[in-house]
Design a protein around this motif. Structure first.
Motif, PDB file in Angstrom:
ATOM      1  N   TYR A 140     -37.687 -17.392  14.717  1.00 46.16           N
ATOM      2  CA  TYR A 140     -37.489 -16.799  13.386  1.00 46.16           C
ATOM      3  C   TYR A 140     -38.015 -17.734  12.291  1.00 46.16           C
ATOM      4  N   LEU A 141     -37.677 -19.008  12.380  1.00 49.73           N
ATOM      5  CA  LEU A 141     -38.129 -19.955  11.350  1.00 49.73           C
ATOM      6  C   LEU A 141     -39.642 -20.181  11.400  1.00 49.73           C
ATOM      7  N   ILE A 142     -40.228 -20.122  12.584  1.00 46.13           N
ATOM      8  CA  ILE A 142     -41.679 -20.258  12.676  1.00 46.13           C
ATOM      9  C   ILE A 142     -42.354 -19.029  12.049  1.00 46.13           C
ATOM     10  N   LYS A 143     -41.815 -17.847  12.345  1.00 46.65           N
ATOM     11  CA  LYS A 143     -42.397 -16.593  11.839  1.00 46.65           C
ATOM     12  C   LYS A 143     -42.204 -16.404  10.343  1.00 46.65           C
ATOM     13  N   HIS A 144     -41.170 -17.022   9.772  1.00 51.48           N
ATOM     14  CA  HIS A 144     -40.821 -16.808   8.368  1.00 51.48           C
ATOM     15  C   HIS A 144     -40.877 -18.122   7.587  1.00 51.48           C
ATOM     16  N   PRO A 145     -42.086 -18.582   7.265  1.00 51.68           N
ATOM     17  CA  PRO A 145     -42.213 -19.871   6.572  1.00 51.68           C
ATOM     18  C   PRO A 145     -41.530 -19.896   5.206  1.00 51.68           C
ATOM     19  N   LYS A 146     -41.470 -18.768   4.505  1.00 53.99           N
ATOM     20  CA  LYS A 146     -40.791 -18.761   3.197  1.00 53.99           C
ATOM     21  C   LYS A 146     -39.307 -19.042   3.357  1.00 53.99           C
ATOM     22  N   VAL A 147     -38.699 -18.452   4.361  1.00 45.49           N
ATOM     23  CA  VAL A 147     -37.278 -18.717   4.637  1.00 45.49           C
ATOM     24  C   VAL A 147     -37.101 -20.185   4.995  1.00 45.49           C
ATOM     25  N   ARG A 148     -37.990 -20.691   5.851  1.00 52.26           N
ATOM     26  CA  ARG A 148     -37.914 -22.096   6.266  1.00 52.26           C
ATOM     27  C   ARG A 148     -38.058 -23.024   5.068  1.00 52.26           C
ATOM     28  N   HIS A 149     -38.997 -22.745   4.170  1.00 56.17           N
ATOM     29  CA  HIS A 149     -39.204 -23.606   3.000  1.00 56.17           C
ATOM     30  C   HIS A 149     -38.003 -23.553   2.048  1.00 56.17           C
ATOM     31  N   ARG A 150     -37.427 -22.385   1.877  1.00 54.18           N
ATOM     32  CA  ARG A 150     -36.235 -22.279   1.028  1.00 54.18           C
ATOM     33  C   ARG A 150     -35.088 -23.111   1.632  1.00 54.18           C
ATOM     34  N   MET A 151     -34.939 -23.014   2.944  1.00 53.57           N
ATOM     35  CA  MET A 151     -33.921 -23.792   3.641  1.00 53.57           C
ATOM     36  C   MET A 151     -34.186 -25.294   3.486  1.00 53.57           C
ATOM     37  N   GLU A 152     -35.438 -25.686   3.593  1.00 55.02           N
ATOM     38  CA  GLU A 152     -35.791 -27.099   3.436  1.00 55.02           C
ATOM     39  C   GLU A 152     -35.408 -27.602   2.047  1.00 55.02           C
ATOM     40  N   ASN A 153     -35.693 -26.824   1.034  1.00 59.69           N
ATOM     41  CA  ASN A 153     -35.356 -27.221  -0.340  1.00 59.69           C
ATOM     42  C   ASN A 153     -33.848 -27.326  -0.539  1.00 59.69           C
ATOM     43  N   LEU A 154     -33.111 -26.358  -0.017  1.00 60.79           N
ATOM     44  CA  LEU A 154     -31.646 -26.393  -0.147  1.00 60.79           C
ATOM     45  C   LEU A 154     -31.061 -27.588   0.603  1.00 60.79           C
ATOM     46  N   SER A 155     -31.591 -27.869   1.778  1.00 51.28           N
ATOM     47  CA  SER A 155     -31.135 -29.028   2.567  1.00 51.28           C
ATOM     48  C   SER A 155     -31.379 -30.327   1.817  1.00 51.28           C
ATOM     49  N   TYR A 156     -32.585 -30.451   1.285  1.00 52.70           N
ATOM     50  CA  TYR A 156     -32.950 -31.667   0.561  1.00 52.70           C
ATOM     51  C   TYR A 156     -32.025 -31.882  -0.635  1.00 52.70           C
ATOM     52  N   LYS A 157     -31.801 -30.840  -1.427  1.00 53.64           N
ATOM     53  CA  LYS A 157     -30.944 -30.969  -2.612  1.00 53.64           C
ATOM     54  C   LYS A 157     -29.522 -31.368  -2.225  1.00 53.64           C
ATOM     55  N   TYR A 158     -29.011 -30.784  -1.160  1.00 55.77           N
ATOM     56  CA  TYR A 158     -27.659 -31.121  -0.699  1.00 55.77           C
ATOM     57  C   TYR A 158     -27.602 -32.590  -0.246  1.00 55.77           C
ATOM     58  N   ALA A 159     -28.556 -32.983   0.555  1.00 56.29           N
ATOM     59  CA  ALA A 159     -28.548 -34.343   1.109  1.00 56.29           C
ATOM     60  C   ALA A 159     -28.698 -35.393   0.021  1.00 56.29           C
ATOM     61  N   ARG A 160     -29.451 -35.088  -1.028  1.00 58.17           N
ATOM     62  CA  ARG A 160     -29.624 -36.058  -2.121  1.00 58.17           C
ATOM     63  C   ARG A 160     -28.289 -36.381  -2.792  1.00 58.17           C
ATOM     64  N   GLN A 161     -27.351 -35.445  -2.750  1.00 60.65           N
ATOM     65  CA  GLN A 161     -26.025 -35.700  -3.326  1.00 60.65           C
ATOM     66  C   GLN A 161     -25.158 -36.559  -2.404  1.00 60.65           C
ATOM     67  N   GLN A 162     -25.615 -36.777  -1.176  1.00 61.14           N
ATOM     68  CA  GLN A 162     -24.847 -37.530  -0.186  1.00 61.14           C
ATOM     69  C   GLN A 162     -25.302 -38.980  -0.052  1.00 61.14           C
ATOM     70  N   THR A 163     -26.245 -39.417  -0.876  1.00 58.78           N
ATOM     71  CA  THR A 163     -26.745 -40.789  -0.751  1.00 58.78           C
ATOM     72  C   THR A 163     -25.629 -41.781  -1.081  1.00 58.78           C
ATOM     73  N   TRP A 164     -25.760 -42.984  -0.547  1.00 61.54           N
ATOM     74  CA  TRP A 164     -24.725 -44.001  -0.767  1.00 61.54           C
ATOM     75  C   TRP A 164     -24.563 -44.312  -2.252  1.00 61.54           C
ATOM     76  N   SER A 165     -25.650 -44.384  -2.981  1.00 63.41           N
ATOM     77  CA  SER A 165     -25.533 -44.737  -4.396  1.00 63.41           C
ATOM     78  C   SER A 165     -24.774 -43.649  -5.169  1.00 63.41           C
ATOM     79  N   LYS A 166     -25.040 -42.396  -4.872  1.00 65.89           N
ATOM     80  CA  LYS A 166     -24.322 -41.309  -5.564  1.00 65.89           C
ATOM     81  C   LYS A 166     -22.867 -41.261  -5.126  1.00 65.89           C
ATOM     82  N   THR A 167     -22.615 -41.488  -3.859  1.00 58.63           N
ATOM     83  CA  THR A 167     -21.239 -41.516  -3.370  1.00 58.63           C
ATOM     84  C   THR A 167     -20.477 -42.663  -4.014  1.00 58.63           C
TER      85      THR A 167
END
Length: 181
Positions: A140-167
């Motif tokens: 599904y993720l291979i067939k739907h690159p737009k879905v995959r890219h949206r997921m990548e962006n959401l993952s990145y934004k979430y993880a950036r809030q988890q960095t040691w400096s922000k914590t």
């Protein structure tokens, strides 16, 4: 990390056999050292499964403990990160949050930490030990690159809030607030 049975890599290998039917050039990288005390034979089981399913061109093992910079290089070379753990009581996963911080699309079994980290369409959750569902989600993720890219962006934004400096800043803010009260 360390390769051991609770990680569920055998189900991921089976899933790749299904994915290969549609995408013959698919590659799976399993990076980590065989656990020296806990089931070192598990690594052999995985290699035997690769041979049995004729996936030697599709599956690559990196049998060593990799450092942080190597991990980031491997993550940046991937499109989809999979955490196929067989236990749902897992409370953390360093590689999952690193994959999210690298902006990768993530698929994980429903262990406690993954349920929180991949909520709100940041990733895909699947039941443990089910290679057919896992294969379908990868396809599904291979067939739907737009879905995959949206997921990548959401993952990145979430993880950036988890960095040691922000914590650390959040803790300092909480401590300051408590001291004032």
């Amino acid at each position: 990390g360390l390769i051991r049975p609770k990680k569920g890599y055998e189900f991921l290998i089976e899933a790749i056999a299904e994915v290969r039917k549609k995408y013959p050039k698919v590659k799976l990288l399993i990076a980590g050292r065989a656990h020296p005390q806990r089931s070192p034979e598990y690594y052999k089981v995985l290699k035997d499964k690769v041979k049995e399913l004729k996936l030697s061109e599709n599956v690559v093992f990196v049998n060593k403990f990799i450092d942080y910079s190597q991990l980031l290089n491997y993550l940046m070379a991937t499109n989809i990160f999979v955490a196929p753990f067989t236990v749902t009581e897992q409370v953390s996963s360093g590689t999952l949050i690193y994959a999210m911080a690298a902006g990768r699309a993530c698929i994980s079994t429903t262990f406690d930490y993954a349920k929180e980290a991949l909520a709100n369409k940041r990733g895909i959750l699947i039941p443990p030990s089910d290679s057919k569902i896992l294969a379908n989600k990868i396809i599904y993720l291979i067939k739907h690159p737009k879905v995959r890219h949206r997921m990548e962006n959401l993952s990145y934004k979430y993880a950036r809030q988890q960095t040691w400096s922000k914590t650390a800043k959040q803790y300092l803010s909480l401590f300051s607030k408590m001291i004032k009260e």
